[in-house]
Design an enzyme around this catalytic site. Structure first.
Site, PDB file in Angstrom:
ATOM      1  N   ASN A  31      25.271 -30.670 -18.093  1.00 21.63           N
ATOM      2  CA  ASN A  31      24.938 -31.940 -17.418  1.00 21.63           C
ATOM      3  C   ASN A  31      23.496 -31.940 -16.915  1.00 21.63           C
ATOM      4  OD1 ASN A  31      25.050 -30.305 -15.188  1.00 21.63           O
ATOM      5  ND2 ASN A  31      26.646 -31.442 -14.105  1.00 21.63           N
ATOM      6  N   LYS A  83      24.938 -21.714  -8.719  1.00 24.34           N
ATOM      7  CA  LYS A  83      24.805 -20.270  -8.473  1.00 24.34           C
ATOM      8  C   LYS A  83      23.996 -19.884  -7.230  1.00 24.34           C
ATOM      9  CE  LYS A  83      20.631 -19.825 -11.209  1.00 24.34           C
ATOM     10  NZ  LYS A  83      19.794 -19.051 -12.089  1.00 24.34           N
ATOM     11  N   SER A 123      30.143 -12.224 -12.094  1.00 26.54           N
ATOM     12  CA  SER A 123      28.965 -11.676 -11.424  1.00 26.54           C
ATOM     13  C   SER A 123      29.342 -10.403 -10.690  1.00 26.54           C
ATOM     14  CB  SER A 123      28.475 -12.718 -10.426  1.00 26.54           C
ATOM     15  OG  SER A 123      27.589 -12.144  -9.501  1.00 26.54           O
ATOM     16  N   TYR A 147      30.058 -19.029  -3.076  1.00 29.69           N
ATOM     17  CA  TYR A 147      29.692 -18.857  -4.487  1.00 29.69           C
ATOM     18  C   TYR A 147      30.471 -17.680  -5.079  1.00 29.69           C
ATOM     19  CZ  TYR A 147      27.191 -16.960  -8.490  1.00 29.69           C
ATOM     20  OH  TYR A 147      26.903 -16.431  -9.731  1.00 29.69           O
ATOM     21  N   LYS A 151      33.661 -17.293  -8.156  1.00 31.45           N
ATOM     22  CA  LYS A 151      33.750 -16.357  -9.296  1.00 31.45           C
ATOM     23  C   LYS A 151      35.068 -15.583  -9.229  1.00 31.45           C
ATOM     24  CE  LYS A 151      29.826 -17.343 -11.206  1.00 31.45           C
ATOM     25  NZ  LYS A 151      29.818 -18.128 -12.438  1.00 31.45           N
ATOM     26  N   ARG A 229      18.816  -2.753  -6.736  1.00 32.83           N
ATOM     27  CA  ARG A 229      19.638  -3.573  -7.628  1.00 32.83           C
ATOM     28  C   ARG A 229      19.511  -3.083  -9.064  1.00 32.83           C
ATOM     29  NH1 ARG A 229      20.797  -4.833  -3.317  1.00 32.83           N
ATOM     30  NH2 ARG A 229      21.087  -6.875  -2.355  1.00 32.83           N
ATOM     31  N   ASP A 293      23.082  -9.422   2.384  1.00 38.64           N
ATOM     32  CA  ASP A 293      22.584  -8.478   1.366  1.00 38.64           C
ATOM     33  C   ASP A 293      23.218  -7.101   1.542  1.00 38.64           C
ATOM     34  OD1 ASP A 293      20.968 -10.211   0.035  1.00 38.64           O
ATOM     35  OD2 ASP A 293      19.065  -9.391   0.762  1.00 38.64           O
TER      36      ASP A 293
HETATM   37  P1  NAD Z   1      21.462 -21.897 -14.612  1.00 35.76           P
HETATM   38  O1  NAD Z   1      21.602 -22.757 -13.414  1.00 35.76           O
HETATM   39  O2  NAD Z   1      20.116 -21.719 -15.208  1.00 35.76           O
HETATM   40  O3  NAD Z   1      22.460 -22.378 -15.773  1.00 35.76           O
HETATM   41  C1  NAD Z   1      23.691 -22.994 -15.485  1.00 35.76           C
HETATM   42  C2  NAD Z   1      23.762 -24.280 -16.315  1.00 35.76           C
HETATM   43  O4  NAD Z   1      25.000 -24.935 -16.066  1.00 35.76           O
HETATM   44  C3  NAD Z   1      22.647 -25.275 -15.958  1.00 35.76           C
HETATM   45  O5  NAD Z   1      21.984 -25.666 -17.143  1.00 35.76           O
HETATM   46  C4  NAD Z   1      23.387 -26.433 -15.302  1.00 35.76           C
HETATM   47  O6  NAD Z   1      22.753 -27.672 -15.566  1.00 35.76           O
HETATM   48  C5  NAD Z   1      24.763 -26.323 -15.936  1.00 35.76           C
HETATM   49  N1  NAD Z   1      25.868 -26.872 -15.125  1.00 35.76           N
HETATM   50  C6  NAD Z   1      26.174 -26.611 -13.838  1.00 35.76           C
HETATM   51  N2  NAD Z   1      27.249 -27.303 -13.464  1.00 35.76           N
HETATM   52  C7  NAD Z   1      27.665 -28.028 -14.528  1.00 35.76           C
HETATM   53  C8  NAD Z   1      28.710 -28.948 -14.752  1.00 35.76           C
HETATM   54  N3  NAD Z   1      29.574 -29.298 -13.780  1.00 35.76           N
HETATM   55  N4  NAD Z   1      28.857 -29.479 -15.991  1.00 35.76           N
HETATM   56  C9  NAD Z   1      27.986 -29.164 -16.993  1.00 35.76           C
HETATM   57  N5  NAD Z   1      26.962 -28.314 -16.823  1.00 35.76           N
HETATM   58  C10 NAD Z   1      26.794 -27.751 -15.600  1.00 35.76           C
HETATM   59  O7  NAD Z   1      22.089 -20.456 -14.239  1.00 35.76           O
HETATM   60  P2  NAD Z   1      22.085 -19.092 -15.035  1.00 35.76           P
HETATM   61  O8  NAD Z   1      21.266 -18.118 -14.264  1.00 35.76           O
HETATM   62  O9  NAD Z   1      21.783 -19.329 -16.457  1.00 35.76           O
HETATM   63  O10 NAD Z   1      23.606 -18.680 -14.849  1.00 35.76           O
HETATM   64  C11 NAD Z   1      24.600 -18.960 -15.816  1.00 35.76           C
HETATM   65  C12 NAD Z   1      25.942 -18.480 -15.291  1.00 35.76           C
HETATM   66  O11 NAD Z   1      25.853 -17.082 -14.983  1.00 35.76           O
HETATM   67  C13 NAD Z   1      26.384 -19.175 -13.999  1.00 35.76           C
HETATM   68  O12 NAD Z   1      27.771 -19.382 -14.062  1.00 35.76           O
HETATM   69  C14 NAD Z   1      26.042 -18.146 -12.940  1.00 35.76           C
HETATM   70  O13 NAD Z   1      26.884 -18.271 -11.814  1.00 35.76           O
HETATM   71  C15 NAD Z   1      26.293 -16.843 -13.668  1.00 35.76           C
HETATM   72  N6  NAD Z   1      25.543 -15.717 -13.097  1.00 35.76           N
HETATM   73  C16 NAD Z   1      24.184 -15.821 -12.935  1.00 35.76           C
HETATM   74  C17 NAD Z   1      23.484 -14.758 -12.352  1.00 35.76           C
HETATM   75  C18 NAD Z   1      22.003 -14.863 -12.133  1.00 35.76           C
HETATM   76  O14 NAD Z   1      21.485 -14.136 -11.282  1.00 35.76           O
HETATM   77  N7  NAD Z   1      21.263 -15.714 -12.847  1.00 35.76           N
HETATM   78  C19 NAD Z   1      24.158 -13.590 -11.962  1.00 35.76           C
HETATM   79  C20 NAD Z   1      25.533 -13.519 -12.172  1.00 35.76           C
HETATM   80  C21 NAD Z   1      26.216 -14.586 -12.741  1.00 35.76           C
HETATM   81  N1  UFG Z   2      14.566  -9.824  -2.040  1.00 37.07           N
HETATM   82  C1  UFG Z   2      13.453  -9.753  -1.239  1.00 37.07           C
HETATM   83  N2  UFG Z   2      12.677 -10.869  -1.133  1.00 37.07           N
HETATM   84  C2  UFG Z   2      12.956 -12.034  -1.789  1.00 37.07           C
HETATM   85  C3  UFG Z   2      14.107 -12.086  -2.602  1.00 37.07           C
HETATM   86  C4  UFG Z   2      14.897 -10.968  -2.699  1.00 37.07           C
HETATM   87  O1  UFG Z   2      13.171  -8.727  -0.629  1.00 37.07           O
HETATM   88  O2  UFG Z   2      12.220 -13.010  -1.643  1.00 37.07           O
HETATM   89  C5  UFG Z   2      15.400  -8.617  -2.200  1.00 37.07           C
HETATM   90  C6  UFG Z   2      16.827  -8.787  -1.721  1.00 37.07           C
HETATM   91  O3  UFG Z   2      16.917  -8.505  -0.349  1.00 37.07           O
HETATM   92  C7  UFG Z   2      17.569  -7.785  -2.611  1.00 37.07           C
HETATM   93  C8  UFG Z   2      16.765  -7.818  -3.918  1.00 37.07           C
HETATM   94  O4  UFG Z   2      15.493  -8.340  -3.587  1.00 37.07           O
HETATM   95  O5  UFG Z   2      17.470  -6.498  -2.080  1.00 37.07           O
HETATM   96  C9  UFG Z   2      17.384  -8.706  -4.987  1.00 37.07           C
HETATM   97  O6  UFG Z   2      17.624 -10.001  -4.466  1.00 37.07           O
HETATM   98  P1  UFG Z   2      18.049 -11.240  -5.384  1.00 37.07           P
HETATM   99  O7  UFG Z   2      18.189 -12.425  -4.494  1.00 37.07           O
HETATM  100  O8  UFG Z   2      17.134 -11.350  -6.537  1.00 37.07           O
HETATM  101  O9  UFG Z   2      19.447 -10.776  -5.988  1.00 37.07           O
HETATM  102  P2  UFG Z   2      20.816 -10.426  -5.241  1.00 37.07           P
HETATM  103  O10 UFG Z   2      21.229  -9.088  -5.746  1.00 37.07           O
HETATM  104  O11 UFG Z   2      20.742 -10.603  -3.801  1.00 37.07           O
HETATM  105  O12 UFG Z   2      21.753 -11.577  -5.769  1.00 37.07           O
HETATM  106  C10 UFG Z   2      21.988 -11.747  -7.156  1.00 37.07           C
HETATM  107  C11 UFG Z   2      22.291 -13.219  -7.456  1.00 37.07           C
HETATM  108  C12 UFG Z   2      23.555 -13.632  -6.775  1.00 37.07           C
HETATM  109  C13 UFG Z   2      24.666 -12.712  -7.143  1.00 37.07           C
HETATM  110  C14 UFG Z   2      24.264 -11.284  -6.857  1.00 37.07           C
HETATM  111  C15 UFG Z   2      25.293 -10.305  -7.338  1.00 37.07           C
HETATM  112  O13 UFG Z   2      21.259 -14.020  -6.986  1.00 37.07           O
HETATM  113  O14 UFG Z   2      23.897 -14.914  -7.228  1.00 37.07           O
HETATM  114  O15 UFG Z   2      23.056 -10.978  -7.548  1.00 37.07           O
HETATM  115  O16 UFG Z   2      25.500 -10.511  -8.703  1.00 37.07           O
HETATM  116  F1  UFG Z   2      25.758 -13.029  -6.413  1.00 37.07           F
END
Ligand code: NAD
Ligand code: UFG
Length: 337
Positions: A31, A83, A123, A147, A151, A229, A293
């Protein structure tokens, strides 16, 4: 034909390229609430082919039925979801509706069309505050924010679905910290507003969109006091989805798999590696710890190799070089200036 929900997003767009390279046909459903049409245009440029794209919402049955009526979908890779941890605390109902309800509607439509193979984006957040590292798939599950709970709930829902109908083939991929970008520099992570995550914050600091990085805490029980991480290159992660599809027919029960490298790097390790890759100085200040964190979070990735034959290949230098190429070539992400 593979249906890729959320295929215009960061991980989805990279996965589409890997799917194409592996010879899969796919259609994207998104979307665009957190992505843009431009990312699709760039993916098409990279693969040299038009991609069938449907703009729609996974909570809308008709939007999905339209895709299933038009294409013979055999499997779904389900990325679509919201996310942002902080936003999920402010808007829990929105997160439960979008992520949990959206997945329910998707599964209902899949069932209706007898499509019973799904790879779900879970995740490492489902491990909550792990009692020890490296993290294995059988560690206790918990959540520290809405969030994470979406999951966790979706994982449980998919397990129940399998219990009631063993024909379902379900793989839960638990990603650690995705970073990096495609080698072309054409696609990458394009966060809305001020980035929450470390890597986009560092790279925006490098192009001087941000003045300095706040390092959230330097008194953790880690090798240098900053949070540790498991950063994983998004192209390796994308490849994990291809391996999941290659193996999905033979799996028994619901498969939960960590996708990480097994290496833990601190915030300061990442800053140094990025400085080396970009040849830019990253100014930083030590700030208080960020609520929620954990000190250390990194995977034991051995099960992924055992069941999917997958392991991460790209190291921290390549992650930083590729993030830098994307950021320096597209200082404003996908937005047209
Ligand atoms: P992103 O936001 O770039 O991609 C998610 C996509 O889903 C977007 O393009 C958004 O427009 C679409 N979307 C959201 N809600 C929708 C809906 N109701 N209908 C249709 N489309 C919808 O995020 P990403 O980093 O590519 O993450 C992809 C998946 O992986 C997510 O489910 C996220 O929770 C999961 N994930 C991401 C991370 C991370 O750090 N990036 C870590 C663990 C898990
Ligand atoms: N950090 C900083 N400064 C910043 C951002 C992050 O010091 O501006 C530190 C955080 O404290 C952490 C590390 O960098 O120690 C990584 O932080 P991120 O926010 O990049 O990642 P997280 O591990 O906190 O979270 C990510 C995703 C979440 C997911 C989680 C576990 O963002 O959505 O991994 O999968 F839930």
């Amino acid at each position: 034909m593979v249906l890729v929900t959320g295929g215009a997003g960061y991980i989805g767009s990279h996965t589409c390229i890997s799917l194409h390279e592996a010879g899969f046909d796919f259609v994207i459903f998104d979307n665009l609430c957190n992505s843009s049409q431009e990312s699709l245009a760039r993916v098409e440029k990279i693969i040299g082919k038009k991609i069938p794209f449907y703009r729609g919402d996974i909570r809308n049955k008709q939007d999905l039925q339209n895709v299933f009526d038009t294409h013979k979908i055999d499997s779904v890779i389900h990325f679509a979801g919201l996310k942002a941890v902080g936003e999920s605390v402010e808007q829990p109902l929105h997160y439960y509706d979008n992520n949990v309800n959206g997945t329910l509607v998707l599964c209902q439509v899949m069932q209706e069309y007898n499509c019973k193979k799904i790879v779900f984006s879970s995740s490492a957040t489902v491990y909550g505050d792990p009692h020890t590292t490296p993290i294995k798939e059988d560690f206790p599950l918990s959540a520290t924010n809405p969030y994470g709970r979406t999951k966790l709930f979706i994982e449980e829902i998919l397990r129940d679905l399998y219990i009631c109908d063993n024909e379902w083939k379900i793989i839960l991929l638990r990603y650690f910290n995705p970073v990096g970008a495609h080698k072309s520099g054409l696609i990458g992570e394009d966060p809305n507003g001020i980035p929450n995550n470390l890597m986009p914050f560092i790279s925006q600091t490098a192009v001087q969109k941000r003045e300095f990085l706040n390092i959230f805490g330097d008194d953790y029980d880690t090798h240098d006091g900053t949070g540790v991480r498991d950063y994983i290159h998004v192209v390796d992660l994308a490849q994990g989805h291809v391996k999941a599809l290659h193996n999905i027919d033979k799996i028994q029960n619901v498969l939960s798999v960590n996708l990480g490298t097994g290496n833990g790097y601190s915030v300061l390790d990442m800053v140094r590696a990025f400085e080396k890759a970009s040849n830019k100085k990253i100014p930083y200040k030590i700030a208080p710890r960020r609520t929620g964190d954990v000190a250390k979070c990194f995977a034991d990735p051995s099960y992924a190799f055992e069941v999917l034959g997958w392991r991460a290949e790209k190291g921290i230098d390549e992650m930083c070089e590729d993030s830098w190429r994307w950021q320096s070539q597209n200082p404003n992400g996908y937005s047209r200036d």
